[in-house]
Design a protein around this motif. Structure first.
Motif, mmCIF file in Angstrom:
data_model
loop_
_atom_site.group_PDB
_atom_site.id
_atom_site.type_symbol
_atom_site.label_atom_id
_atom_site.label_comp_id
_atom_site.label_asym_id
_atom_site.label_seq_id
_atom_site.Cartn_x
_atom_site.Cartn_y
_atom_site.Cartn_z
ATOM 1 N N GLY A 253 1.325 -1.024 -0.123
ATOM 2 C CA GLY A 253 -0.364 -0.139 0.262
ATOM 3 C C GLY A 253 0.962 1.016 0.119
ATOM 4 O O GLY A 253 0.794 2.575 -0.736
ATOM 5 N N ASP A 254 1.976 1.392 0.961
ATOM 6 C CA ASP A 254 3.049 2.106 0.443
ATOM 7 C C ASP A 254 4.277 2.163 0.728
ATOM 8 O O ASP A 254 4.297 0.496 1.487
ATOM 9 N N LEU A 255 5.282 2.603 0.024
ATOM 10 C CA LEU A 255 6.608 2.290 0.127
ATOM 11 C C LEU A 255 7.541 2.451 1.442
ATOM 12 O O LEU A 255 8.306 1.911 1.928
ATOM 13 N N THR A 256 6.762 3.577 2.365
ATOM 14 C CA THR A 256 7.913 3.865 3.315
ATOM 15 C C THR A 256 6.885 3.803 4.279
ATOM 16 O O THR A 256 7.430 4.567 6.034
ATOM 17 N N HIS A 257 5.974 3.320 4.208
ATOM 18 C CA HIS A 257 4.688 3.285 5.810
ATOM 19 C C HIS A 257 4.768 1.841 5.814
ATOM 20 O O HIS A 257 3.670 1.317 5.113
ATOM 21 N N THR A 258 5.011 1.681 7.248
ATOM 22 C CA THR A 258 5.379 -0.660 6.519
ATOM 23 C C THR A 258 4.540 -0.504 8.054
ATOM 24 O O THR A 258 3.978 0.103 9.212
ATOM 25 N N GLY A 259 5.051 -1.820 8.384
ATOM 26 C CA GLY A 259 4.078 -2.418 10.015
ATOM 27 C C GLY A 259 5.101 -2.590 10.622
ATOM 28 O O GLY A 259 4.784 -3.165 11.612
ATOM 29 N N ALA A 260 6.275 -1.508 10.808
ATOM 30 C CA ALA A 260 6.891 -1.534 11.258
ATOM 31 C C ALA A 260 6.490 -0.578 12.660
ATOM 32 O O ALA A 260 6.759 -0.888 13.493
ATOM 33 N N GLU A 261 5.841 0.357 12.295
ATOM 34 C CA GLU A 261 5.205 1.514 13.175
ATOM 35 C C GLU A 261 4.286 0.618 14.077
ATOM 36 O O GLU A 261 4.340 0.882 15.255
#
Length: 387
Positions: A253-261
């Motif tokens: 869905g996004d390349l710089t907002h990931t599941g890590a958050e």
């Protein structure tokens, strides 16, 4: 179910790394497992759980069962898991839940591959070009570095990240590796060295990319109560969480907002900590862009500020938050899922005060983050030397 402080790492072990022509992947795993068992001070017959990962060099279908067979253990809980680079963290989560549920008491987590000597160059390249979506990515032939190159390009576009920022990650990793006698690559490098190295997948140069190694790691996980009986320096699992968003980069869905958050926030909540509490961070670093995104997603800096964090030396030993004090996958070693397991091992050794010249002074709390695929599957761990 919260596993906060219910389990601990009682032993760690690692094989020789780099080019180890006298060991298969299973042989490397056995070397690491033996050292972990000895470190924990237990007998092989006390292991009633075993988890391992996957292998590109050992062509076995039931690798978990094969590992049990090879090591001569007969656990009641065993499996091989495939979550890419996130596998070690996910395995620790599963081991913790199994122990907390009473399914087993002592789990050996072990991963090993001889990717340096067990594959030809052509085989290694072929493997890197089959990780994409079979219908929407593989027909165009992008190898793994190209997929992470897309991520780096996007981060540069959104936040002004530069190639110099990426290079500073590699330079920091190499500095830490220069202090680690077990690291594969120990000769210091500069930002210019990184920028002058061969372009692999724009903007990623050769020195922006992880190593290929023969390597294995192992840890012994048991209940917190038993760990205190086995060692004077148990490493407690204070918090852990997973989050999985996709597999293939074309589906992200996004390349710089990931599941890590998400996984980071949940792990912090379980542990009762905030980013400012940590003494160090072990961040998955298959490519230099990855620790930048992880540092931001895990709340240590604002979006777009991670590059300057590394460039200003704040990720070095003695800095604000030392990152990958063993050298990470960029300079210590990388052999499949073993790369992330070394992050857990390094955090454990730091918390036990065993790292000599690269020891973080007063280390009490560490965050470890591992990811698999192309920033697809995430697992965040909070480790501590006290409950």
């Amino acid at each position: 179910m919260s596993v906060k402080n219910k389990v601990a790492i009682a032993g760690v072990g690692s094989s020789r790394v780099g080019k180890v022509p006298d060991r298969t992947g299973l042989g490397l795993a056995a070397e690491a497992a033996k050292r972990a068992v000895e470190d924990a001070g237990i007998g092989w017959d006390e292991i009633d759980g075993l988890l391992t990962a996957y292998s590109m060099t050992e062509k076995y279908f039931m690798l978990g069962s094969v590992m049990c067979e090879y090591l001569g253990v007969r656990p009641k809980y065993a499996a091989s898991m495939v979550v890419g680079g996130a596998t070690p963290g996910v395995m620790l989560n599963h081991a913790a839940m199994a122990i907390a549920a009473g399914e087993c008491s002592t789990v050996l987590i072990v991963i090993g591959e001889n990717r340096k000597t067990g594959q030809t160059r052509d085989e290694a390249v072929a493997a890197l070009t089959t990780v994409g979506h079979p219908n929407f990515e593989n027909p165009y032939g992008p190898p793994m570095p190209a997929l992470y190159g897309l991520v780096a390009q996007r981060h540069m576009y959104e936040f002004g990240t530069t190639s110099e920022h990426l290079a500073s990650v590699a330079v920091t990793a190499r500095y830490h590796a220069s202090l680690n006698p077990e690291a594969q690559m120990r000769t210091p490098i500069t930002v210019d060295d990184v920028l002058d190295s061969k372009m692999i997948a724009e903007p990623l140069h050769l020195l922006d990319c992880c190593l290929i190694s023969d390597a294995a790691g192992a840890i012994i996980v048991t209940s917190a109560e038993r760990a205190r009986q086995l060692t004077t320096s148990p490493v407690y699992l204070r918090g852990i969480s997973e989050f999985h968003t996709h597999e293939h980069v074309s589906m992200a869905g996004d390349l710089t907002h990931t599941g890590a958050e998400v996984s980071g926030r949940a792990a912090y909540e379980m542990a009762g900590v905030v980013p400012g509490d940590f003494d160090m961070a072990m961040l998955y670093d298959c490519f230099t862009i990855v620790p930048l995104i992880e540092l931001e997603e895990l709340g240590f800096v604002a979006r777009g500020e991670a590059g300057e964090f590394f460039a200003e030396g704040r990720a070095r030993l003695g800095g604000q938050l030392p990152v990958n004090t063993h050298g990470g996958m960029l300079s210590h070693a990388h052999a499949g899922a073993a790369g992330g397991l070394f992050d857990i091992i390094e955090a454990s050794r730091q918390l036990r005060g065993e790292c000599g010249e690269r020891q973080v002074n007063g280390a009490e709390l560490a965050v470890v983050h591992v990811e698999g695929g192309v920033l697809s599957s995430h697992c965040t761990l909070v480790l501590s030397n006290s409950r």
